[in-house]
Design a protein around this motif. Sequence first.
Motif, PDB file in Angstrom:
ATOM      1  N   ILE A  58       1.140   9.194   4.111  1.00  0.00           N
ATOM      2  CA  ILE A  58       0.976   8.917   2.686  1.00  0.00           C
ATOM      3  C   ILE A  58      -0.469   8.521   2.385  1.00  0.00           C
ATOM      4  O   ILE A  58      -1.030   8.906   1.349  1.00  0.00           O
ATOM      5  CB  ILE A  58       1.964   7.824   2.255  1.00  0.00           C
ATOM      6  CG1 ILE A  58       3.398   8.347   2.352  1.00  0.00           C
ATOM      7  CG2 ILE A  58       1.673   7.347   0.837  1.00  0.00           C
ATOM      8  CD1 ILE A  58       4.455   7.283   2.191  1.00  0.00           C
ATOM      9  N   ILE A  59      -1.089   7.753   3.272  1.00  0.00           N
ATOM     10  CA  ILE A  59      -2.491   7.364   3.068  1.00  0.00           C
ATOM     11  C   ILE A  59      -3.387   8.600   3.052  1.00  0.00           C
ATOM     12  O   ILE A  59      -4.286   8.736   2.207  1.00  0.00           O
ATOM     13  CB  ILE A  59      -2.928   6.369   4.158  1.00  0.00           C
ATOM     14  CG1 ILE A  59      -2.196   5.030   3.981  1.00  0.00           C
ATOM     15  CG2 ILE A  59      -4.442   6.146   4.125  1.00  0.00           C
ATOM     16  CD1 ILE A  59      -2.474   4.036   5.085  1.00  0.00           C
ATOM     17  N   ARG A  62      -2.853  10.444  -0.147  1.00  0.00           N
ATOM     18  CA  ARG A  62      -3.526   9.766  -1.262  1.00  0.00           C
ATOM     19  C   ARG A  62      -5.027  10.039  -1.243  1.00  0.00           C
ATOM     20  O   ARG A  62      -5.663  10.167  -2.308  1.00  0.00           O
ATOM     21  CB  ARG A  62      -3.272   8.251  -1.165  1.00  0.00           C
ATOM     22  CG  ARG A  62      -3.756   7.491  -2.392  1.00  0.00           C
ATOM     23  CD  ARG A  62      -2.932   7.857  -3.612  1.00  0.00           C
ATOM     24  NE  ARG A  62      -3.391   7.167  -4.816  1.00  0.00           N
ATOM     25  CZ  ARG A  62      -4.311   7.621  -5.650  1.00  0.00           C
ATOM     26  NH1 ARG A  62      -4.904   8.783  -5.414  1.00  0.00           N
ATOM     27  NH2 ARG A  62      -4.644   6.945  -6.712  1.00  0.00           N
ATOM     28  N   HIS A  72      -1.924  10.137  -8.457  1.00  0.00           N
ATOM     29  CA  HIS A  72      -0.835  10.013  -7.486  1.00  0.00           C
ATOM     30  C   HIS A  72      -0.875  11.200  -6.533  1.00  0.00           C
ATOM     31  O   HIS A  72      -1.327  12.291  -6.894  1.00  0.00           O
ATOM     32  CB  HIS A  72       0.531   9.966  -8.185  1.00  0.00           C
ATOM     33  CG  HIS A  72       0.681   8.816  -9.137  1.00  0.00           C
ATOM     34  ND1 HIS A  72       1.014   7.547  -8.724  1.00  0.00           N
ATOM     35  CD2 HIS A  72       0.538   8.751 -10.496  1.00  0.00           C
ATOM     36  CE1 HIS A  72       1.080   6.743  -9.782  1.00  0.00           C
ATOM     37  NE2 HIS A  72       0.789   7.458 -10.867  1.00  0.00           N
ATOM     38  N   LEU A 210       5.209   0.167   0.246  1.00  0.00           N
ATOM     39  CA  LEU A 210       3.864   0.630  -0.049  1.00  0.00           C
ATOM     40  C   LEU A 210       3.206  -0.249  -1.097  1.00  0.00           C
ATOM     41  O   LEU A 210       3.879  -0.757  -2.005  1.00  0.00           O
ATOM     42  CB  LEU A 210       3.903   2.078  -0.558  1.00  0.00           C
ATOM     43  CG  LEU A 210       4.422   3.125   0.428  1.00  0.00           C
ATOM     44  CD1 LEU A 210       4.530   4.472  -0.268  1.00  0.00           C
ATOM     45  CD2 LEU A 210       3.509   3.235   1.635  1.00  0.00           C
ATOM     46  N   HIS A 213      -1.124   1.006  -5.191  1.00  0.00           N
ATOM     47  CA  HIS A 213      -2.006   2.173  -5.315  1.00  0.00           C
ATOM     48  C   HIS A 213      -1.529   3.357  -4.481  1.00  0.00           C
ATOM     49  O   HIS A 213      -2.078   4.454  -4.596  1.00  0.00           O
ATOM     50  CB  HIS A 213      -3.433   1.796  -4.901  1.00  0.00           C
ATOM     51  CG  HIS A 213      -3.585   1.492  -3.439  1.00  0.00           C
ATOM     52  ND1 HIS A 213      -3.221   0.274  -2.896  1.00  0.00           N
ATOM     53  CD2 HIS A 213      -4.057   2.238  -2.409  1.00  0.00           C
ATOM     54  CE1 HIS A 213      -3.468   0.276  -1.604  1.00  0.00           C
ATOM     55  NE2 HIS A 213      -3.972   1.452  -1.279  1.00  0.00           N
ATOM     56  N   LEU A 214      -0.511   3.152  -3.624  1.00  0.00           N
ATOM     57  CA  LEU A 214       0.044   4.251  -2.831  1.00  0.00           C
ATOM     58  C   LEU A 214       1.421   4.686  -3.306  1.00  0.00           C
ATOM     59  O   LEU A 214       2.016   5.578  -2.709  1.00  0.00           O
ATOM     60  CB  LEU A 214       0.124   3.849  -1.351  1.00  0.00           C
ATOM     61  CG  LEU A 214      -1.186   3.642  -0.608  1.00  0.00           C
ATOM     62  CD1 LEU A 214      -0.920   3.228   0.828  1.00  0.00           C
ATOM     63  CD2 LEU A 214      -2.036   4.907  -0.632  1.00  0.00           C
TER      64      LEU A 214
END
Length: 504
Positions: A58-59, A62, A72, A210, A213-214
């Motif tokens: 996910i990081i 992003r 997003h 999370l 911001h994630l």
Amino acid sequence: MATTTKKLQASDMSSHREYKYSQEISQMMFVFGEIQDPNQETVNLVEDIVRSQLIELIIQARTLANKRGARHASAEDLIFLIRHDRAKVNRLRTYLSWKDVRKHAKDSDNSGGVEEITEDGADDKLAAKAQKITIKLPWEIMNMFSDVLPTDDEEDEDDIEAHEASILRLKEADDATRDMTREEYQHYSECRQASFTWRKAKRFREFLSLPSHLEFKTGDETVDIVGFLAFEMVRSLTIAGLEVKKALEDMRASHHSGSSPVLGKRKTQHGLGGDAKRMRREESPEHEDQPLPVCSLFLPPPEAHTALGPEHIQDAFARMQGDWAQQFEQMPLISDFPALPGFYQLLFLHIEPISTVMPAIMAWWQPGAAWFHHELIPDGTAAPATADPRTTMAIWQLGNCYLLLGLLSTFVFRAVRDALPSNPAVQERILGASFAALALADVTHVLWSFVGLPDELKFAVARWNSMTHGNITFTLFLFAMRIAWFLGIGRTRYYFGQRKSKAA
């Protein structure tokens, strides 16, 4: 001492952390070949690994979204990160396509306007239409135009590979359930429905924990994609762990069966008496160093199917990480401009724009319009200091055309490279249209430059100056390189020369 303290703190934190998917992961592991009641420590370890890998994924997604200027992470960002695993991308496409089919079917049922189908074969047509719904990824654009005629018989390699993988998984499930009773098969079917996200979206968000911001966009399908990837991680870890466990068991079995702990191997005894018939039988290759059969008096009974241990999962995860790192290192470096590689990129992206911008500077500034006009026809005399206003204006306008040509080449080609970094077919098609126009301009430029020369200079190449060589010799070289690019000399062709798909 510090390392020991950190390990104790980590173990203490893991012991107090709440595991939210123990039941689902146990069911998934059972479907993939583990025993019905796996080791709880192993299940917790699998959940920890899956969670850490999902957060890392996910990081990275992003980060890609930030580069695009999006707030997003989208589904395309996640799929782009796994693009090298073609089989997993195909399974994800199938998953998303059938998810879309179910969504449309649910919407049509809720609308209340579903007409009764009475025609023969209509149900088959609807089913076939549903199966034809596919997910097209943004870097797989196969046409420059937004509207493309649909083709009913379109079936690419990805569809075939996804179908073959689905058949293989169904065969594995059939082999696993062949000898099951009715109750066992019912439990197996319930375990196959285990999911991270199906009616568990809130729990899945709590599982990831999370930061703001994630977080995913509300109502987006990224949560389903991450849940699908979590399912795939559990499958990979379980299968790899079972392979590690089987390899260790085979190693122990071969070690024990290689020799008897009491008697060892049967040896041939020559010269100790006995008849010749027995000696000939012992000398035969079939009976040389034949191990004794495994006897239950000396060896423990063979182990039953036992649960995976945490050490098996840890070893499997380490091997998977090593295999991926080695595969990534061996993967050829792919340029972001595969349609214009190597020397072609140097020539058309750098040298040609410079060669077209320089004449504009020379005509406008130094040596000037009078020198530029004088050098068009080589005669060996010195250029005049000035030129009449009409000639000066015409040369300045010619310089503007040179500048426009150079800027178009460098800006358009770079825009194609940056906008379509992973789509060489579309890159090549756009470049091909530009090169075709430039090649036609090369021909006309050389033609009129040659025709405009005096007759005594047309074939006297030694008397040509740098301006004449630039207008004829260098332009012919550019034309030849454009033709070589079209023919695929020194590069891989992705669009031109490829077999076109059959239309419906």
